[in-house]
Design a protein around this motif. Structure first.
Motif, PDB file in Angstrom:
ATOM      1  N   PRO A 173      87.919  55.949  84.259  1.00  0.00           N
ATOM      2  CA  PRO A 173      87.708  56.311  82.848  1.00  0.00           C
ATOM      3  C   PRO A 173      87.018  55.187  82.073  1.00  0.00           C
ATOM      4  CG  PRO A 173      89.991  56.700  83.525  1.00  0.00           C
ATOM      5  CD  PRO A 173      89.349  55.877  84.599  1.00  0.00           C
ATOM      6  N   PHE A 174      85.988  55.536  81.325  1.00  0.00           N
ATOM      7  CA  PHE A 174      85.348  54.569  80.432  1.00  0.00           C
ATOM      8  C   PHE A 174      84.597  55.307  79.339  1.00  0.00           C
ATOM      9  CE2 PHE A 174      82.433  54.738  84.238  1.00  0.00           C
ATOM     10  CZ  PHE A 174      81.353  55.376  83.660  1.00  0.00           C
ATOM     11  N   THR A 175      84.247  54.549  78.294  1.00  0.00           N
ATOM     12  CA  THR A 175      83.397  55.040  77.216  1.00  0.00           C
ATOM     13  C   THR A 175      81.980  54.540  77.467  1.00  0.00           C
ATOM     14  OG1 THR A 175      85.212  54.986  75.635  1.00  0.00           O
ATOM     15  CG2 THR A 175      82.969  54.955  74.721  1.00  0.00           C
ATOM     16  N   THR A 176      81.001  55.412  77.291  1.00  0.00           N
ATOM     17  CA  THR A 176      79.602  55.024  77.480  1.00  0.00           C
ATOM     18  C   THR A 176      78.923  54.912  76.121  1.00  0.00           C
ATOM     19  OG1 THR A 176      79.516  56.203  79.592  1.00  0.00           O
ATOM     20  CG2 THR A 176      77.413  55.616  78.580  1.00  0.00           C
ATOM     21  N   VAL A 177      78.216  53.806  75.915  1.00  0.00           N
ATOM     22  CA  VAL A 177      77.450  53.597  74.689  1.00  0.00           C
ATOM     23  C   VAL A 177      76.027  53.202  75.066  1.00  0.00           C
ATOM     24  CG1 VAL A 177      77.229  52.319  72.527  1.00  0.00           C
ATOM     25  CG2 VAL A 177      79.509  52.815  73.451  1.00  0.00           C
ATOM     26  N   VAL A 178      75.054  53.884  74.524  1.00  0.00           N
ATOM     27  CA  VAL A 178      73.651  53.501  74.713  1.00  0.00           C
ATOM     28  C   VAL A 178      73.306  52.443  73.676  1.00  0.00           C
ATOM     29  CG1 VAL A 178      71.249  54.284  74.592  1.00  0.00           C
ATOM     30  CG2 VAL A 178      72.976  55.696  75.728  1.00  0.00           C
ATOM     31  N   ALA A 179      72.771  51.320  74.141  1.00  0.00           N
ATOM     32  CA  ALA A 179      72.408  50.211  73.260  1.00  0.00           C
ATOM     33  C   ALA A 179      70.896  50.157  73.133  1.00  0.00           C
ATOM     34  CB  ALA A 179      72.936  48.897  73.829  1.00  0.00           C
ATOM     35  N   THR A 180      70.392  50.549  71.991  1.00  0.00           N
ATOM     36  CA  THR A 180      68.959  50.486  71.768  1.00  0.00           C
ATOM     37  C   THR A 180      68.668  49.575  70.573  1.00  0.00           C
ATOM     38  OG1 THR A 180      66.931  51.795  71.701  1.00  0.00           O
ATOM     39  CG2 THR A 180      68.743  52.538  70.283  1.00  0.00           C
ATOM     40  N   SER A 181      67.424  49.519  70.155  1.00  0.00           N
ATOM     41  CA  SER A 181      67.046  48.571  69.103  1.00  0.00           C
ATOM     42  C   SER A 181      66.774  49.295  67.786  1.00  0.00           C
ATOM     43  CB  SER A 181      65.805  47.777  69.523  1.00  0.00           C
ATOM     44  OG  SER A 181      64.626  48.485  69.202  1.00  0.00           O
ATOM     45  N   THR A 182      66.631  48.484  66.736  1.00  0.00           N
ATOM     46  CA  THR A 182      66.294  49.027  65.421  1.00  0.00           C
ATOM     47  C   THR A 182      64.797  49.262  65.255  1.00  0.00           C
ATOM     48  OG1 THR A 182      66.239  46.764  64.555  1.00  0.00           O
ATOM     49  CG2 THR A 182      68.292  48.004  64.281  1.00  0.00           C
ATOM     50  N   ASP A 183      64.007  48.950  66.287  1.00  0.00           N
ATOM     51  CA  ASP A 183      62.574  49.195  66.234  1.00  0.00           C
ATOM     52  C   ASP A 183      62.327  50.695  66.070  1.00  0.00           C
ATOM     53  OD1 ASP A 183      59.825  47.675  67.117  1.00  0.00           O
ATOM     54  OD2 ASP A 183      59.833  49.762  67.773  1.00  0.00           O
ATOM     55  N   SER A 184      61.353  51.044  65.240  1.00  0.00           N
ATOM     56  CA  SER A 184      61.097  52.457  64.969  1.00  0.00           C
ATOM     57  C   SER A 184      60.718  53.238  66.223  1.00  0.00           C
ATOM     58  CB  SER A 184      59.994  52.602  63.914  1.00  0.00           C
ATOM     59  OG  SER A 184      58.772  52.010  64.372  1.00  0.00           O
ATOM     60  N   ALA A 185      60.169  52.545  67.214  1.00  0.00           N
ATOM     61  CA  ALA A 185      59.820  53.221  68.467  1.00  0.00           C
ATOM     62  C   ALA A 185      61.049  53.783  69.169  1.00  0.00           C
ATOM     63  CB  ALA A 185      59.090  52.251  69.401  1.00  0.00           C
ATOM     64  N   ASP A 186      62.224  53.234  68.842  1.00  0.00           N
ATOM     65  CA  ASP A 186      63.456  53.675  69.497  1.00  0.00           C
ATOM     66  C   ASP A 186      64.203  54.733  68.693  1.00  0.00           C
ATOM     67  OD1 ASP A 186      63.110  52.086  71.764  1.00  0.00           O
ATOM     68  OD2 ASP A 186      63.976  50.338  70.769  1.00  0.00           O
ATOM     69  N   ASP A 187      63.584  55.240  67.626  1.00  0.00           N
ATOM     70  CA  ASP A 187      64.197  56.338  66.873  1.00  0.00           C
ATOM     71  C   ASP A 187      64.474  57.522  67.783  1.00  0.00           C
ATOM     72  OD1 ASP A 187      63.961  54.769  64.620  1.00  0.00           O
ATOM     73  OD2 ASP A 187      62.350  55.958  63.693  1.00  0.00           O
ATOM     74  N   ARG A 202      72.378  50.565  67.545  1.00  0.00           N
ATOM     75  CA  ARG A 202      71.040  50.000  67.383  1.00  0.00           C
ATOM     76  C   ARG A 202      71.162  48.567  66.875  1.00  0.00           C
ATOM     77  NH1 ARG A 202      66.806  54.420  65.156  1.00  0.00           N
ATOM     78  NH2 ARG A 202      65.436  52.816  66.024  1.00  0.00           N
ATOM     79  N   GLY A 203      70.487  47.649  67.559  1.00  0.00           N
ATOM     80  CA  GLY A 203      70.547  46.245  67.191  1.00  0.00           C
ATOM     81  C   GLY A 203      69.234  45.552  67.480  1.00  0.00           C
ATOM     82  N   SER A 204      69.308  44.270  67.782  1.00  0.00           N
ATOM     83  CA  SER A 204      68.123  43.445  67.987  1.00  0.00           C
ATOM     84  C   SER A 204      67.272  43.964  69.144  1.00  0.00           C
ATOM     85  CB  SER A 204      68.540  42.004  68.272  1.00  0.00           C
ATOM     86  OG  SER A 204      67.439  41.233  68.703  1.00  0.00           O
ATOM     87  N   LEU A 205      65.961  43.913  68.979  1.00  0.00           N
ATOM     88  CA  LEU A 205      65.054  44.325  70.047  1.00  0.00           C
ATOM     89  C   LEU A 205      65.103  43.364  71.222  1.00  0.00           C
ATOM     90  CD1 LEU A 205      62.777  46.214  71.056  1.00  0.00           C
ATOM     91  CD2 LEU A 205      61.154  44.725  69.864  1.00  0.00           C
ATOM     92  N   THR A 206      65.194  42.071  70.946  1.00  0.00           N
ATOM     93  CA  THR A 206      65.096  41.063  72.004  1.00  0.00           C
ATOM     94  C   THR A 206      66.432  40.443  72.384  1.00  0.00           C
ATOM     95  OG1 THR A 206      64.596  39.372  70.356  1.00  0.00           O
ATOM     96  CG2 THR A 206      62.729  40.476  71.403  1.00  0.00           C
ATOM     97  N   ASP A 207      67.413  40.456  71.500  1.00  0.00           N
ATOM     98  CA  ASP A 207      68.709  39.828  71.774  1.00  0.00           C
ATOM     99  C   ASP A 207      69.684  40.888  72.293  1.00  0.00           C
ATOM    100  OD1 ASP A 207      71.056  38.388  71.858  1.00  0.00           O
ATOM    101  OD2 ASP A 207      70.808  37.464  69.885  1.00  0.00           O
ATOM    102  N   CYS A 208      69.556  41.197  73.573  1.00  0.00           N
ATOM    103  CA  CYS A 208      70.430  42.213  74.173  1.00  0.00           C
ATOM    104  C   CYS A 208      71.869  41.720  74.264  1.00  0.00           C
ATOM    105  CB  CYS A 208      69.909  42.613  75.546  1.00  0.00           C
ATOM    106  SG  CYS A 208      68.331  43.490  75.486  1.00  0.00           S
ATOM    107  N   LEU A 209      72.056  40.411  74.371  1.00  0.00           N
ATOM    108  CA  LEU A 209      73.405  39.852  74.385  1.00  0.00           C
ATOM    109  C   LEU A 209      74.128  40.192  73.080  1.00  0.00           C
ATOM    110  CD1 LEU A 209      75.705  38.133  75.467  1.00  0.00           C
ATOM    111  CD2 LEU A 209      74.386  36.088  74.865  1.00  0.00           C
TER     112      LEU A 209
END
Length: 272
Positions: free
Chosen positions: A46-60, A75-82
């Motif tokens: 069992p786990f929860t899945t979350v998609v982590a994408t960026s705030t860049d408009s291309a990721d809308d 949605r967060g930083s484009l380059t700081d995946c950490l």
């Protein structure tokens, strides 16, 4: 011990330089990301899945896809995946954060379960467990598990751009001085990490993945890593679709910066 709350974080973006929009390319009439999430949903743990994408408009469009599919998205930083991983761990109150990148649409849920089971059986012994250090399964079956405290410390201390972009190098490059890390190897004793490529970064990878799905999915939607290898033994022409990229990974650009990665763990891309 109480069962920890596990959050699987699937980082996804549209702005791939080599294959733009790869996460939404069609596979049997559904976006590649949907096919990958479908495979993760077959896991027994069992786990929860979350998609982590960026705030860049291309990721809308990634957010729109997730909303339509009722998949959690951040949605967060484009380059700081950490930072994306840290913020998700906080917002979803994760005891364990599991990094599985979206370029692994052939990931075998059985492999995910095996790595998670190993951690859960040894949770007092490790801060970080993966199947990548060293890797043995075909490239594209990536599972990296971090405790909440391990992730938070990494987020607070990691400073190099590669450590922020790739999320986990600070952990495994600082061990054993800073973190207790464990690794789960393929039980066959084989190492196909440099010879078989099930991940997507180039158009040839897409052709490979699309063809594997077309060959295996209709008869068995939960086809395994072994099923793929059996197919490639029968159809070496499919293996050859992206064979020249086998072993090519991001390590090749950072060998002088990484303490625990050597040149034999990556290949340089040969132009033809």
């Amino acid at each position: 011990m109480p069962t920890p709350h596990i959050v699987v974080i699937v980082q996804a973006r549209m702005s791939s330089s080599r294959l733009p929009g790869k996460v939404l390319l069609p596979i049997l009439g559904r976006p590649l990301l949907a096919r990958m999430l479908e495979r993760l949903n077959k896991c027994q743990t069992p786990f929860t899945t979350v998609v982590a994408t960026s705030t860049d408009s291309a990721d809308d469009c990634i957010e729109e896809f997730c909303r339509a599919e009722h998949v959690a998205v951040y949605r967060g930083s484009l380059t700081d995946c950490l930072d994306r991983h840290e913020q998700i761990a906080q917002q979803w109150n994760a005891d364990l954060a599991v990094k599985i990148p979206s370029d692994c649409p052939l990931i075998d849920p059985r492999i995910v379960d095996s790595v998670l089971r190993f951690y859960l059986a040894h949770q007092e012994e490790y801060d970080f467990v993966s199947n990548l250090h060293p890797a043995t399964w075909p490239d594209g079956n990536d599972v990296e598990i971090m405790t909440r405290s391990c992730l938070h410390r990494t987020w607070a201390e990691a400073a190099k751009p590669l450590e922020r972009e790739h999320t986990t190098p600070y952990i495994w490059d600082s061990a054993p001085e800073q973190f207790r890390i464990g690794n789960v190897a393929w039980s066959t004793g084989l190492d196909y990490s440099m010879s078989h490529r099930f991940t997507i970064d180039y158009p040839e990878d897409y052709e490979f993945i699309r063809t594997v799905y077309e060959e295996l999915y209709p008869a068995n939607p939960t086809f395994s890593c072994e099923d793929i290898l059996d197919l490639l033994n029968r159809r070496p022409d499919i293996y050859q679709l992206n064979a020249r990229f086998a072993g090519v990974n991001w390590y090749r650009h950072h060998l002088s910066e990484l303490n625990t990665v050597s040149a034999d763990q990556t290949k340089q891309l040969l132009t033809t």
